[in-house]
Enzyme design. Structure first.
Site, PDB file in Angstrom:
ATOM      1  N   LEU A 129       0.895  -1.331   0.063  1.00 22.62           N
ATOM      2  CA  LEU A 129       0.020   0.027   0.105  1.00 22.62           C
ATOM      3  C   LEU A 129       0.973   1.284  -0.027  1.00 22.62           C
ATOM      4  CD1 LEU A 129      -2.897   1.018   0.556  1.00 22.62           C
ATOM      5  CD2 LEU A 129      -2.536   1.099   2.802  1.00 22.62           C
ATOM      6  N   GLU A 131       3.734   4.018  -0.204  1.00 26.37           N
ATOM      7  CA  GLU A 131       4.767   4.682  -1.245  1.00 26.37           C
ATOM      8  C   GLU A 131       5.301   5.809  -0.626  1.00 26.37           C
ATOM      9  OE1 GLU A 131       2.223   6.091  -4.653  1.00 26.37           O
ATOM     10  OE2 GLU A 131       1.146   4.178  -4.767  1.00 26.37           O
ATOM     11  N   GLY A 135       2.183   7.442   3.230  1.00 32.14           N
ATOM     12  CA  GLY A 135       2.153   6.339   4.255  1.00 32.14           C
ATOM     13  C   GLY A 135       0.797   6.580   5.195  1.00 32.14           C
ATOM     14  N   ILE A 162       7.939  -2.450   2.129  1.00 38.51           N
ATOM     15  CA  ILE A 162       6.948  -3.738   1.888  1.00 38.51           C
ATOM     16  C   ILE A 162       7.562  -4.753   2.852  1.00 38.51           C
ATOM     17  CG2 ILE A 162       5.722  -5.094   0.256  1.00 38.51           C
ATOM     18  CD1 ILE A 162       5.024  -1.908   0.467  1.00 38.51           C
ATOM     19  N   ASP A 245      -8.219  -3.731   9.552  1.00 34.85           N
ATOM     20  CA  ASP A 245      -9.151  -4.135  10.515  1.00 34.85           C
ATOM     21  C   ASP A 245      -8.919  -5.341  11.026  1.00 34.85           C
ATOM     22  OD1 ASP A 245     -10.470  -1.635  10.345  1.00 34.85           O
ATOM     23  OD2 ASP A 245     -12.353  -2.449   9.513  1.00 34.85           O
ATOM     24  N   GLY A 346      23.227  -1.747  32.733  1.00 34.00           N
ATOM     25  CA  GLY A 346      24.006  -1.801  31.982  1.00 34.00           C
ATOM     26  C   GLY A 346      23.967  -2.976  30.846  1.00 34.00           C
ATOM     27  N   GLU A 369       1.523  -0.709   9.959  1.00 33.00           N
ATOM     28  CA  GLU A 369       0.141  -0.960   9.920  1.00 33.00           C
ATOM     29  C   GLU A 369      -0.519   0.179  10.453  1.00 33.00           C
ATOM     30  OE1 GLU A 369      -1.566  -4.583  10.363  1.00 33.00           O
ATOM     31  OE2 GLU A 369       0.096  -5.840   9.294  1.00 33.00           O
ATOM     32  N   GLY A 370      -0.153   1.453  10.190  1.00 33.70           N
ATOM     33  CA  GLY A 370      -0.626   2.583  10.760  1.00 33.70           C
ATOM     34  C   GLY A 370       0.100   3.031  11.981  1.00 33.70           C
ATOM     35  N   THR A 371       0.384   4.150  12.109  1.00 33.79           N
ATOM     36  CA  THR A 371       1.054   4.713  13.286  1.00 33.79           C
ATOM     37  C   THR A 371       0.041   4.854  14.288  1.00 33.79           C
ATOM     38  OG1 THR A 371       0.429   7.080  12.697  1.00 33.79           O
ATOM     39  CG2 THR A 371       2.598   6.303  11.729  1.00 33.79           C
TER      40      THR A 371
END
Ligand code: CAA
Length: 388
Positions: A129, A131, A135, A162, A245, A346, A369-371
């Site tokens: 999806l 580009e 985004g 991708i 979804d 540490g 998958e979406g911010t």
């Protein structure tokens, strides 16, 4: 003392699958996790383990070669694997993400052609999806175009970020077929490896999930048969959103698994590490941290399983629950892994211990998958609408 919460089982079948997954993770995945991260190579051996044990097609319908399991079982599988290795868990999650467009938008012929091979692991898949300029604004800024020519479409454009694009046998590519219609002028195509004009570009060098190859995909006059159009022309964006979804809970599960893995490690370490004459787990400052981490993990788990149950039921509020699960689990993964590094001090910052890898791996779950910001937009729009 073990503090890990074992998921409650929804069925005998789920119990069997998860018992098997735990054994495979302990014997095959966990010992490879650090090496997969260090080498930054796709773990074909782990993919084979998953394929041989039917873990690549858990939620796919049995009539198309899948296990016919529930989304709830599926997210629990991803969670179990991610406790040890986030990159390995992503193989299972992306197989679902890449197959969902066919399950949701495909006709019977397309389902029969692809899903059995995806369920068995003979094929890997990807979802294209994003580009360079598109985004979060997936529809509005899309540039890839497909033009009908006889019984095929000619596809031109590039996709970036991708996941598994370079190792996939079939990729769902979203492209504009009618620029005058906005999101309703986007269509979805199944592009197969080897189609002339389809090539794999730059491999990203990443902070985390380094065993999962993330690439650019290029399409130059790539001819895609019309038989590979998913749904009708113009239905592509809705297919893309319906897929997310159901796939966002998979990423939420990856995030939850990372968080649980880091919490388990930090809790064990705190019981062994002595400071000021006693285990640090007996210092109140560390106890408060562990208690908060556990509370966050359990809250995230409840929300995730609810979202997955809504996917199974086809509930009308699946969209917002999927977004809420991804938002909550991603943020919990980031905070819990950061605190796990802090508890190890540490040592937590060293690659000799797994929590620094887990912290690096957690970050992507707040982005892909979406911010997290996009999840909030999705949730809020379901409450107050999009407005003008
Ligand atoms: N189900 C069905 N239809 C939906 C839908 C859904 N969940 N969401 C939106 N739609 C429909 C709308 O109803 C609308 O249809 P109509 O025109 O007929 O009314 C159409 O789609 C357009 O919707 P919007 O107006 O809401 O579109 P928008 O341009 O405002 O964008 C957005 C909405 C939520 C911001 C969307 O662009 C989005 O989710 N962006 C983020 C993209 C994303 O998550 N990318 C991740 C890439 S995949 C990845 O990361 C995988 C990986 O590496 C592992």
């Amino acid at each position: 003392m073990a503090i890990a919460t074992q998921a409650k089982y929804d069925s005998e079948e789920e119990a069997m699958i998860l018992d098997m997954v735990r054994t495979l993770v302990a014997e095959r995945v966990a010992p490879r996790a650090a090496e997969i991260d260090e080498r930054g190579e796709f773990p074909w051996d782990i993919k084979e383990v998953f394929a041989q044990n039917d873990l690549l097609g858990v939620p796919f319908p049995a009539e198309y070669g899948g296990v016919g399991g529930s989304f709830v079982t599926y997210v629990k599988v991803v969670e179990e694997v991610a406790k040890a290795c986030a990159a390995s868990a992503l193989i299972i999650a992306v197989q679902e993400l890449g197959t969902l467009p066919i399950m949701i938008g495909g006709n019977d012929e397309q389902k029969r052609r692809f899903i059995p091979k995806l369920a068995s692991g003979e094929f890997l898949c990807a979802y294209a999806l994003t580009e360079v300029g598109s985004g979060s604004d997936a529809a509005g800024s899309m540039r890839a175009k497909a033009v009908r020519d006889g019984d095929s479409y000619v596809l031109n454009g590039s996709k970036i970020w991708i996941t598994q694009g370079g190792v996939a046998d079939v990729v769902t590519v979203f492209a504009i077929t009618d620029p005058s219609k906005g999101p309703n002028g986007i269509s979805a195509f199944l592009v197969e490896k080897g189609m002339p004009g389809f090539s794999v570009g730059k491999l990203e060098k990443k902070m985390g999930i380094r065993g999962s190859p993330t690439v650019e995909l290029n399409f130059v006059d790539c001819r895609v048969p019309a038989a590979n159009l998913l749904g009708a022309e113009g239905e592509g964006f809705k297919i893309a959103m319906k897929v997310l979804d159901k796939s966002r809970p998979g990423i939420a599960a990856q995030a939850l698994g990372i968080a649980q893995g880091a919490l388990d490690y930090a809790a064990r370490y705190a019981q062994e590490r002595i400071a000021f004459g006693k285990p640090i787990a007996q210092q109140q400052g560390i106890q408060f941290m562990l208690a908060d981490m556990r509370t966050e993990v359990e809250s995230a788990r409840l929300l995730l399983y609810e979202a997955a149950a809504k996917c199974d039921a086809g509930a009308p509020d699946t969209t917002e629950f999927a977004a809420m699960a991804k938002l909550k689990c991603g943020d919990v993964a980031m905070s819990v892994t950061t605190d796990a590094v802090q508890i190890l001090g540490g040592f937590g910052y060293s690659t000799e211990y797994p929590v620094e890898r887990m912290m690096r791996d957690a970050k992507i779950t707040q982005i892909y998958e979406g911010t997290q910001q996009i999840q909030r937009i999705v949730i809020a729009r379901k409450m107050v609408g999009k407005g003008r």
